[in-house]
Design an enzyme around this catalytic site. Structure first.
Site, PDB file in Angstrom:
ATOM      1  N   ARG A  71       0.846  -1.205   0.000  1.00  0.00           N
ATOM      2  CA  ARG A  71       0.000   0.000   0.000  1.00  0.00           C
ATOM      3  C   ARG A  71       0.875   1.247   0.000  1.00  0.00           C
ATOM      4  O   ARG A  71       0.552   2.256  -0.583  1.00  0.00           O
ATOM      5  CB  ARG A  71      -0.900   0.025   1.251  1.00  0.00           C
ATOM      6  CG  ARG A  71      -1.897  -1.091   1.333  1.00  0.00           C
ATOM      7  CD  ARG A  71      -2.945  -0.819   2.385  1.00  0.00           C
ATOM      8  NE  ARG A  71      -2.478  -0.796   3.749  1.00  0.00           N
ATOM      9  CZ  ARG A  71      -2.256  -1.857   4.511  1.00  0.00           C
ATOM     10  NH1 ARG A  71      -2.462  -3.066   4.032  1.00  0.00           N
ATOM     11  NH2 ARG A  71      -1.857  -1.750   5.767  1.00  0.00           N
ATOM     12  N   TYR A  75       0.430   4.854  -1.908  1.00  0.00           N
ATOM     13  CA  TYR A  75       0.320   6.145  -1.216  1.00  0.00           C
ATOM     14  C   TYR A  75       1.349   7.139  -1.767  1.00  0.00           C
ATOM     15  O   TYR A  75       1.074   8.327  -1.908  1.00  0.00           O
ATOM     16  CB  TYR A  75       0.508   5.982   0.299  1.00  0.00           C
ATOM     17  CG  TYR A  75      -0.571   5.123   0.947  1.00  0.00           C
ATOM     18  CD1 TYR A  75      -1.843   5.034   0.393  1.00  0.00           C
ATOM     19  CD2 TYR A  75      -0.330   4.402   2.110  1.00  0.00           C
ATOM     20  CE1 TYR A  75      -2.830   4.241   0.954  1.00  0.00           C
ATOM     21  CE2 TYR A  75      -1.310   3.612   2.686  1.00  0.00           C
ATOM     22  CZ  TYR A  75      -2.559   3.533   2.105  1.00  0.00           C
ATOM     23  OH  TYR A  75      -3.527   2.753   2.669  1.00  0.00           O
ATOM     24  N   TYR A  97     -11.237  10.533   2.797  1.00  0.00           N
ATOM     25  CA  TYR A  97     -12.395  10.185   3.613  1.00  0.00           C
ATOM     26  C   TYR A  97     -12.012  10.144   5.095  1.00  0.00           C
ATOM     27  O   TYR A  97     -10.846   9.991   5.447  1.00  0.00           O
ATOM     28  CB  TYR A  97     -13.070   8.904   3.124  1.00  0.00           C
ATOM     29  CG  TYR A  97     -12.556   7.594   3.664  1.00  0.00           C
ATOM     30  CD1 TYR A  97     -11.437   6.978   3.137  1.00  0.00           C
ATOM     31  CD2 TYR A  97     -13.237   6.960   4.692  1.00  0.00           C
ATOM     32  CE1 TYR A  97     -10.992   5.767   3.631  1.00  0.00           C
ATOM     33  CE2 TYR A  97     -12.799   5.738   5.193  1.00  0.00           C
ATOM     34  CZ  TYR A  97     -11.676   5.152   4.656  1.00  0.00           C
ATOM     35  OH  TYR A  97     -11.237   3.964   5.138  1.00  0.00           O
TER      36      TYR A  97
HETATM   37  C1  LIG Z   1      -6.957   3.812   5.885  1.00  0.00           C
HETATM   38  S1  LIG Z   1      -7.889   3.924   7.356  1.00  0.00           S
HETATM   39  C2  LIG Z   1      -8.742   5.413   7.057  1.00  0.00           C
HETATM   40  C3  LIG Z   1      -9.242   6.099   8.285  1.00  0.00           C
HETATM   41  C4  LIG Z   1      -9.954   7.408   7.998  1.00  0.00           C
HETATM   42  N1  LIG Z   1      -9.032   8.409   7.466  1.00  0.00           N
HETATM   43  C5  LIG Z   1     -10.616   7.992   9.251  1.00  0.00           C
HETATM   44  O1  LIG Z   1     -10.382   9.153   9.561  1.00  0.00           O
HETATM   45  O2  LIG Z   1     -11.387   7.278   9.905  1.00  0.00           O
HETATM   46  C6  LIG Z   1      -9.034   2.656   7.153  1.00  0.00           C
HETATM   47  C7  LIG Z   1      -9.494   2.090   8.484  1.00  0.00           C
HETATM   48  O3  LIG Z   1     -10.329   3.055   9.135  1.00  0.00           O
HETATM   49  C8  LIG Z   1     -11.362   2.389   9.829  1.00  0.00           C
HETATM   50  N2  LIG Z   1     -12.642   2.739   9.203  1.00  0.00           N
HETATM   51  C9  LIG Z   1     -12.856   3.293   8.013  1.00  0.00           C
HETATM   52  N3  LIG Z   1     -14.172   3.440   7.763  1.00  0.00           N
HETATM   53  C10 LIG Z   1     -14.807   2.955   8.843  1.00  0.00           C
HETATM   54  C11 LIG Z   1     -16.159   2.790   9.203  1.00  0.00           C
HETATM   55  N4  LIG Z   1     -17.155   3.137   8.389  1.00  0.00           N
HETATM   56  N5  LIG Z   1     -16.431   2.244  10.411  1.00  0.00           N
HETATM   57  C12 LIG Z   1     -15.453   1.858  11.261  1.00  0.00           C
HETATM   58  N6  LIG Z   1     -14.165   1.975  10.963  1.00  0.00           N
HETATM   59  C13 LIG Z   1     -13.834   2.504   9.775  1.00  0.00           C
HETATM   60  C14 LIG Z   1     -11.093   0.880   9.688  1.00  0.00           C
HETATM   61  O4  LIG Z   1     -10.294   0.458  10.791  1.00  0.00           O
HETATM   62  C15 LIG Z   1     -10.353   0.849   8.390  1.00  0.00           C
HETATM   63  O5  LIG Z   1      -9.585  -0.332   8.251  1.00  0.00           O
END
Ligand SMILES: C[S@@+](CC[C@H](N)C(=O)[O-])C[C@H]1O[C@@H](n2cnc3c(N)ncnc32)[C@H](O)[C@@H]1O
Length: 265
Positions: A71, A75, A97
């Protein structure tokens, strides 16, 4: 100010879309998106991407090359694309996001690089998955404290943690995977994670596999309560986060209370 006079033409503002469809976007972030010369985005859902293009017609998806083994390489490609647009002298707004500074290597790297090259660069906070978790699960980090780790990092660095405080583990579908999400590819990693946690919490400790609702208010969050021993069998996706509640309250240190002049708590 001297520093500002030397700034190059072109700027970078990185904003967060939040987790829930459009509704988590701050007014400040929306204004930056609307007035940008160029909008770039890395978003989890196509509906938001379409909405963004209506807000600013320059909006373009950042490259997301899933053929890379790591990854990290993808990035770096995203960071490079952001900087290419800034170097053209454009006021660029990059949209990620969630919170753009939470688990978003490319966002931090782009800000750093832009500043090093003499461009104005800033990041605006957004609503992260952890913020949604606090609201949906009724967790107040002020009560028992809160520890937050990336799941693979937690294991390979043998992070020290306190089982009397909240533990939040991110990216549990990617334990041991430095590449991209593979359906059911996480089971072995979750087995190892459960074994490690078992030592401090015990196999019967209740944990929650959590997913904030993206299409709120149409959908509800996923809150799967299971015993730790069942973690490897849990339904886990790339957006699952693990919430491990404290095992017990930690006792207060009476001597410290006296030192602080606290009589009762
Ligand atoms: C690359 S990170 C991105 C996090 C994102 N920038 C944030 O501020 O939440 C991806 C991780 O964020 C968490 N995540 C993202 N979307 C989520 C959701 N809808 N519910 C719970 N955890 C979430 C999960 O642990 C996922 O593996």
């Amino acid at each position: 100010m001297e520093g500002e006079l030397n700034l190059k033409i072109g700027s970078l503002t990185i904003v967060g879309m939040g987790i829930q469809l459009v509704g988590n976007l701050t007014l400040g972030a929306k204004a930056w998106i609307e007035q940008a010369d160029k909008v770039l985005f890395a978003l989890a859902d196509p509906v938001t991407a379409k909405w963004l293009k209506q807000l600013n017609t320059t909006a373009e998806a950042l490259p997301y090359n899933m053929n890379n083994q790591r990854r990290r390489d993808t990035y770096e490609e995203m960071t490079a694309k952001i900087l290419t647009e800034v170097r053209k002298g454009l006021n660029v707004c990059a949209v990620f996001y969630g919170h753009p500074g939470v688990f978003a290597d490319s966002a931090h790297a782009a800000i750093k690089q832009a500043r090093e090259e003499g461009f104005q660069a800033q990041m605006l906070p957004g609503i992260s998955a952890e913020d949604c978790l606090f609201a949906d699960l009724g967790v107040d980090p002020g009560k028992n404290g809160c520890q937050s780790f990336e799941a693979t990092d937690f294991l390979i660095r043998r992070r020290k943690f306190d089982s009397t405080s909240v533990l939040i583990l991110w990216q549990i579908a990617m334990v041991g995977n430095l590449g991209f999400y593979e359906r059911r590819g996480h089971i072995q990693g979750l087995k190892i994670l459960a074994e490690v946690l078992d030592k401090d919490y015990g196999a019967d400790h209740e944990v929650i596999v959590y997913e904030a609702a993206v299409y709120y208010p149409v959908c509800l969050p996923v809150v799967e309560r299971i015993s730790l021993s069942k973690l490897p069998e849990a339904k886990v996706t790339e957006v699952s986060t693990l919430y491990v509640p404290p095992k017990a309250m930690t006792p207060v240190d009476r001597k410290m209370m006296v030192n602080l002049g606290i009589n009762n708590c």
